[in-house]
Design a protein around this motif. Sequence first.
Motif, mmCIF file in Angstrom:
data_model
loop_
_atom_site.group_PDB
_atom_site.id
_atom_site.type_symbol
_atom_site.label_atom_id
_atom_site.label_comp_id
_atom_site.label_asym_id
_atom_site.label_seq_id
_atom_site.Cartn_x
_atom_site.Cartn_y
_atom_site.Cartn_z
ATOM 1 N N GLU A 42 -7.262 3.266 -5.863
ATOM 2 C CA GLU A 42 -7.438 3.971 -4.596
ATOM 3 C C GLU A 42 -8.320 3.124 -3.687
ATOM 4 O O GLU A 42 -9.369 2.624 -4.092
ATOM 5 C CB GLU A 42 -8.078 5.335 -4.858
ATOM 6 C CG GLU A 42 -8.255 6.179 -3.608
ATOM 7 C CD GLU A 42 -8.852 7.540 -3.920
ATOM 8 O OE1 GLU A 42 -9.543 8.076 -3.027
ATOM 9 O OE2 GLU A 42 -8.638 8.056 -5.032
ATOM 10 N N GLU A 46 0.849 -1.188 0.000
ATOM 11 C CA GLU A 46 0.000 0.000 0.000
ATOM 12 C C GLU A 46 0.889 1.243 0.000
ATOM 13 O O GLU A 46 2.020 1.208 0.485
ATOM 14 C CB GLU A 46 -0.900 0.048 1.235
ATOM 15 C CG GLU A 46 -1.914 -1.062 1.333
ATOM 16 C CD GLU A 46 -2.785 -0.939 2.578
ATOM 17 O OE1 GLU A 46 -3.861 -1.548 2.596
ATOM 18 O OE2 GLU A 46 -2.373 -0.230 3.526
ATOM 19 N N TYR A 63 -3.340 4.025 -1.827
ATOM 20 C CA TYR A 63 -3.448 3.288 -3.080
ATOM 21 C C TYR A 63 -2.906 1.878 -2.862
ATOM 22 O O TYR A 63 -1.973 1.668 -2.081
ATOM 23 C CB TYR A 63 -2.630 3.956 -4.190
ATOM 24 C CG TYR A 63 -3.173 5.276 -4.659
ATOM 25 C CD1 TYR A 63 -4.100 5.355 -5.691
ATOM 26 C CD2 TYR A 63 -2.749 6.472 -4.065
ATOM 27 C CE1 TYR A 63 -4.589 6.572 -6.131
ATOM 28 C CE2 TYR A 63 -3.241 7.686 -4.500
ATOM 29 C CZ TYR A 63 -4.156 7.729 -5.526
ATOM 30 O OH TYR A 63 -4.642 8.933 -5.955
ATOM 31 N N TYR A 104 4.859 2.019 -10.723
ATOM 32 C CA TYR A 104 4.489 2.856 -9.595
ATOM 33 C C TYR A 104 5.647 3.804 -9.318
ATOM 34 O O TYR A 104 6.735 3.387 -8.938
ATOM 35 C CB TYR A 104 4.203 1.981 -8.365
ATOM 36 C CG TYR A 104 3.271 0.843 -8.675
ATOM 37 C CD1 TYR A 104 1.929 1.070 -8.955
ATOM 38 C CD2 TYR A 104 3.745 -0.466 -8.726
ATOM 39 C CE1 TYR A 104 1.075 0.025 -9.260
ATOM 40 C CE2 TYR A 104 2.899 -1.523 -9.032
ATOM 41 C CZ TYR A 104 1.564 -1.275 -9.299
ATOM 42 O OH TYR A 104 0.714 -2.303 -9.610
ATOM 43 N N THR A 139 -1.044 13.898 -7.346
ATOM 44 C CA THR A 139 -1.032 12.585 -7.961
ATOM 45 C C THR A 139 -1.503 12.716 -9.403
ATOM 46 O O THR A 139 -2.222 13.642 -9.757
ATOM 47 C CB THR A 139 -1.942 11.585 -7.226
ATOM 48 O OG1 THR A 139 -3.312 11.931 -7.457
ATOM 49 C CG2 THR A 139 -1.655 11.587 -5.729
ATOM 50 N N ALA A 189 -2.857 1.083 -10.319
ATOM 51 C CA ALA A 189 -3.014 1.185 -8.873
ATOM 52 C C ALA A 189 -4.414 1.697 -8.566
ATOM 53 O O ALA A 189 -4.896 2.636 -9.200
ATOM 54 C CB ALA A 189 -1.968 2.118 -8.283
#
Length: 775
Positions: free
Chosen positions: A773, A348, A366, A723, A355, A771
């Motif tokens: 939320e 996480e 996320y 990421y 963002t 990813a």
Amino acid sequence: MAVPWAFYSSDRAQCGAWNGLWRVEIQQRQSCPAPVAGSPKTWWRAEIAHDGTTPYSIDPTFQYYRNVLSYGADNTGVRDSSVAFNDAIHAWQRAGNTVTTRPAYIYVPPGNYLIAKPIQLLVSTSLIGDAVNPPTLLAAPSLRTEPVIHGYDPFQGENGPTKNFYMAVRNFRIDTSRVESGVQARGVEWSVSQGCSLTNVHVGMPVGSMHVGVSMSYGGSAVVIADCTLTGGQTGLQIASQQYLVKNLTFTRCTTGIYLKWSHVTTIQHCAFVSCRYAIDASREGSAGTVSVVDSVAENCEVGVLVFVTGTGQNSLVLDGFGVRGGGVAVQEGGGRVLRGGSVLQGESWVLGNTRPDGYKGGVVYEGRRAGKLMGEGGRYFVKALPQYEGWEGRVVSVKGDKEWKVYGDDQHDDGPAINAILRKHAGCSVIFFPQGIYRTSETIYVPPGSRIAGEVFSTITGAGSHFNNPSSPQPIVQLGRPGESGTAQLSDMLISVADVLPGAVLLEINLASPHPGDVGLWNTVLRVGGSADSLVTPKCAAPDPGACKAAFALLHITPSASAYLEGVWGWVADHGLDPTVNPNVNTNPQNIAVGRGALIESSAPVWLVGTSFEHCVLYQYALHNASNVYIALQQTESPYWQGAGSPYAAPAPWDVNPAYGDPTFAHCALADGQCRRAWAMYVSDAENVTIHGSALWVFFNGMRDGLLGDANFGVENAAGMYWYGMATKGGENMVWDVTETEGNGNVTVATQRESKGGWGGVVAAYLRDAAESE
């Protein structure tokens, strides 16, 4: 076995054809048992011959290796040893001299040393305590606010902190308990830049005192501090630098573990904060552009991270695996408002800041999958400490001590054939020590599986000759393994360079993989082109035409078969000279160099880049091409200073695009747009499972209009599971350009500096693919 030239080619098909033959040869020649670490009483570096050379020191009597006891230091802790330490460092008129011609390795044997005046370091100085039994430096009461170790060279002139290169401090205990507790005593002043190493240093301060473990009073542009402990005091580590990675530090009973005075990008990884009031204090307005805290824990701390909330990208914060134990809260605003109470689990990320594509977030979680191949113990991202081979007594051999093969290190003889023979002879048997020197080679240095190489004050391997001249068939100067090979290959405290303008040279190529993370690795290693007294690049590239100075094909190539761990690696194409020439008070030579590529990563096996920097290459500084399972913790880049409006060359010129290496084409730019046709800080094409924590992407000089340049810093074409946390830019109008975010064949900019202001220019706390939320 005689080795024909063809065997040294980096051509993949050719290497693959010969790989089996080489493997048989390696198996046949190894008759020694594999080395096993023991518990020696004496460190091998204290006993081995330090018979290296300094070919450009001019003074024939110059000695680079100094033992502080030879200069009168008292290791009983009774008499003041500070004069002896400083005499050892400054001997042979090193203060205010050149950066590369007079290196010094200062060895400090076990014992206690009373320090009444700061130990003043200079550039190109390694201050190294015994690794088997680290010495203790006792701060005398008279030091008061002066540091025990003053790791800032004041002789570097204008912008001195950003010119403090090539310094190392290792293996010390520092005790400030004799200094009055109400005084801001300091263990280490560390205002340095790239190519510096602070590791295995342990500062003990009285609990509740005003003491500071490590300070940065002058700023700097450093990359990594690793594997240290700081106990007691007001502040364990005070950060004031353009960017930093803090890795594997333990803070115990400090009032504040890490205090961010100012830093544009900070990555804090694998750190433990125990019984501190504040683990991390980033609560000053403007103190932090973006901070990532990764795989760390705050135990019995009142607050994990204290932040200043702006509602913009400034003071962004990301938590990715942050444990809170024994009470306290994870994140608190300076005014007292709790933003995150409990832990953030691995897999996480809790994000405060800009963002993409979701806009500003005031603290949201996320979910993102961690690639299993990148994990180490406990599901954390793998890290490994600098190997010093403390337990390898009797299993270290000097490359200059072989009776069969003569090696000189004087930058005059061709040492390549002898070095290759010695590496083959000792692979899997011993650590190979390269004493200080410049080891010239006209052939590729092949580092076979089972090799461990350690230098001192950046022992240098420099490529020379026609073997590295052809950009249509680039050849590595140093090659770790061949495609398909498996085993160990480690380099530390080494420097790889070019002796001349060599457009076919790849400074370092990594082919080797190992099922054990860290077996293939680099620590405190520099890849350098130009700027130094030993390279003809320095005078040849002083002219204003970089097109006449295609000095190397690439700095680093991690090939599809490789897996590697890199920590504290600096790839530098010189933007200025390091050694004074006519005027000893001017430390500059103009350098207009066109090296094609920075770090090219094509591996699908795990690759870790931990605290690395690549600067001033033409096409890109970092590139991921057909790569997967890559973890980057703090990367720093600068584009070439000569690129931009008015330059005679717009990227990819003066180089041609080479599809075999996945070169970006710059086809999205108009042909005459010198602002757009500047080097990518990082270019990603066809990649997956990539995690980045901390990108310091800087653009300086040339063609500045309204403070921004038209190039994009980060380019993406087809990436999945990527990421990316904590990107900060300076001077770049377009922060991210992503072709996969478009419909049809158009291009899109997903983040601009104008809409993502913060830090030194622009900040994006999180750019996330795939990813979701969760809160």
